[in-house]
Design a protein around this motif. Sequence first.
Motif, short mmCIF file in Angstrom:
data_model
loop_
_atom_site.label_atom_id
_atom_site.label_comp_id
_atom_site.label_asym_id
_atom_site.label_seq_id
_atom_site.Cartn_x
_atom_site.Cartn_y
_atom_site.Cartn_z
N GLN A 14 0.82 -1.21 0.00
CA GLN A 14 0.00 0.00 0.00
C GLN A 14 0.86 1.26 0.00
N ARG A 15 1.97 1.21 0.74
CA ARG A 15 2.85 2.37 0.76
C ARG A 15 3.47 2.62 -0.61
N ALA A 16 3.90 1.54 -1.28
CA ALA A 16 4.48 1.69 -2.62
C ALA A 16 3.45 2.24 -3.60
N LEU A 17 2.21 1.73 -3.51
CA LEU A 17 1.15 2.21 -4.39
C LEU A 17 0.85 3.68 -4.13
N PHE A 18 0.80 4.07 -2.84
CA PHE A 18 0.53 5.46 -2.48
C PHE A 18 1.66 6.38 -2.98
N ASP A 19 2.90 5.93 -2.83
CA ASP A 19 4.04 6.74 -3.30
C ASP A 19 3.96 6.94 -4.81
N ASN A 20 3.61 5.88 -5.53
CA ASN A 20 3.49 6.00 -6.99
C ASN A 20 2.37 6.95 -7.38
N MET A 21 1.25 6.87 -6.65
CA MET A 21 0.13 7.77 -6.93
C MET A 21 0.52 9.21 -6.67
N MET A 22 1.20 9.46 -5.55
CA MET A 22 1.61 10.82 -5.24
C MET A 22 2.61 11.33 -6.26
N GLY A 23 3.50 10.45 -6.74
CA GLY A 23 4.44 10.86 -7.77
C GLY A 23 3.73 11.25 -9.06
N SER A 24 2.72 10.47 -9.43
CA SER A 24 1.95 10.78 -10.64
C SER A 24 1.20 12.10 -10.49
N ILE A 25 0.64 12.31 -9.29
CA ILE A 25 -0.08 13.56 -9.04
C ILE A 25 0.86 14.76 -9.12
N ASP A 26 2.05 14.62 -8.55
CA ASP A 26 3.02 15.73 -8.60
C ASP A 26 3.44 16.02 -10.04
N GLN A 27 3.60 14.97 -10.85
CA GLN A 27 3.95 15.18 -12.26
C GLN A 27 2.83 15.90 -13.00
N MET A 28 1.59 15.48 -12.75
CA MET A 28 0.46 16.15 -13.40
C MET A 28 0.34 17.60 -12.95
N ARG A 29 0.57 17.84 -11.67
CA ARG A 29 0.47 19.20 -11.16
C ARG A 29 1.54 20.10 -11.77
N GLY A 30 2.74 19.52 -11.98
CA GLY A 30 3.81 20.32 -12.56
C GLY A 30 3.61 20.57 -14.04
N SER A 31 3.03 19.61 -14.77
CA SER A 31 2.85 19.76 -16.21
C SER A 31 1.61 20.57 -16.57
N VAL A 32 0.60 20.52 -15.72
CA VAL A 32 -0.64 21.26 -15.99
C VAL A 32 -0.92 22.17 -14.81
N PRO A 33 -0.64 23.47 -14.94
CA PRO A 33 -0.84 24.40 -13.81
C PRO A 33 -2.27 24.41 -13.29
N THR A 34 -3.23 24.22 -14.18
CA THR A 34 -4.65 24.27 -13.75
C THR A 34 -4.95 23.15 -12.76
N ILE A 35 -4.44 21.96 -13.06
CA ILE A 35 -4.66 20.83 -12.15
C ILE A 35 -3.99 21.08 -10.82
N GLY A 36 -2.78 21.69 -10.88
CA GLY A 36 -2.08 21.99 -9.64
C GLY A 36 -2.86 22.95 -8.77
N SER A 37 -3.46 23.98 -9.39
CA SER A 37 -4.25 24.93 -8.60
C SER A 37 -5.50 24.28 -8.03
N LEU A 38 -6.11 23.34 -8.81
CA LEU A 38 -7.29 22.64 -8.30
C LEU A 38 -6.94 21.77 -7.11
N ILE A 39 -5.79 21.10 -7.18
CA ILE A 39 -5.36 20.24 -6.08
C ILE A 39 -5.10 21.07 -4.83
N GLU A 40 -4.42 22.20 -4.99
CA GLU A 40 -4.15 23.07 -3.84
C GLU A 40 -5.44 23.61 -3.26
N SER A 41 -6.39 23.99 -4.15
CA SER A 41 -7.68 24.49 -3.67
C SER A 41 -8.43 23.41 -2.91
N SER A 42 -8.37 22.16 -3.40
CA SER A 42 -9.03 21.06 -2.71
C SER A 42 -8.42 20.81 -1.34
N LYS A 43 -7.07 20.91 -1.27
CA LYS A 43 -6.40 20.71 0.02
C LYS A 43 -6.82 21.79 1.02
#
Length: 216
Positions: free
Chosen positions: A161-190
């Motif tokens: 589960q930890r490995a899966l979570f780390d991979n998911m977080m890595g994918s999310i960070d990549q998406m946030r860095g490549s698409v600013p809109t997604i990054g702002s949505l994630i920060e707003s959700s947090k």
Amino acid sequence: MRSWDTLRHEVRILEQKVEERLGGLSKLFHSLSEGSNGGQTAVLLQKPTEEIETLLGQLSASVDTMQSFVGSSPSFVHVHRSHVDVLLEYRREYKRIQTKIRAFQERNELFQGSRVRAGTSEDTAVDVGMRSEIKSIDSATNAADATLATGWSIQEDLQRQRALFDNMMGSIDQMRGSVPTIGSLIESSKRKRKRDVIVISAVVAVCLTFTLIFVL
């Protein structure tokens, strides 16, 4: 690096070999325990026992290698989990057979000692007490094996589960860095989630305060 399909093929072959060796070891032990030459049991069982330990080590290494592929596809999670369960079951079965072998050898040594002694009533009482103690030890060993197997299963679940979570977080960070809109949505959700937590905590605190005042 070996591919996922190559690893699955290797794991299936190893599982088949382990299952065959476990069945052979169980049948061989049953045959030996029914015979009269109990003193040779350990010698005759040594080779198949070593083969099983080697195969279990190879199977464990291959299953651990499959762990690195789990995060790349959700479908790999179920497949990996099934192989982990099979490996744990093989380990439990091997320990059960080993426990039976140890108990048989201890009883055989005990009976051999009984034949050497004169066979007095005192000796018979000692034999009964030792057999009872052996049974208690076997029961405790089985319980400990079951507890360890559960602990290993939980540990492997947490690691997966930890490995899966780390991979998911890595994918999310990549998406946030490549698409600013997604990054702002994630920060707003947090931020919204943190605000909701604060509001809920405040409401709970107020309710507890009024409850305490009412009770007192």
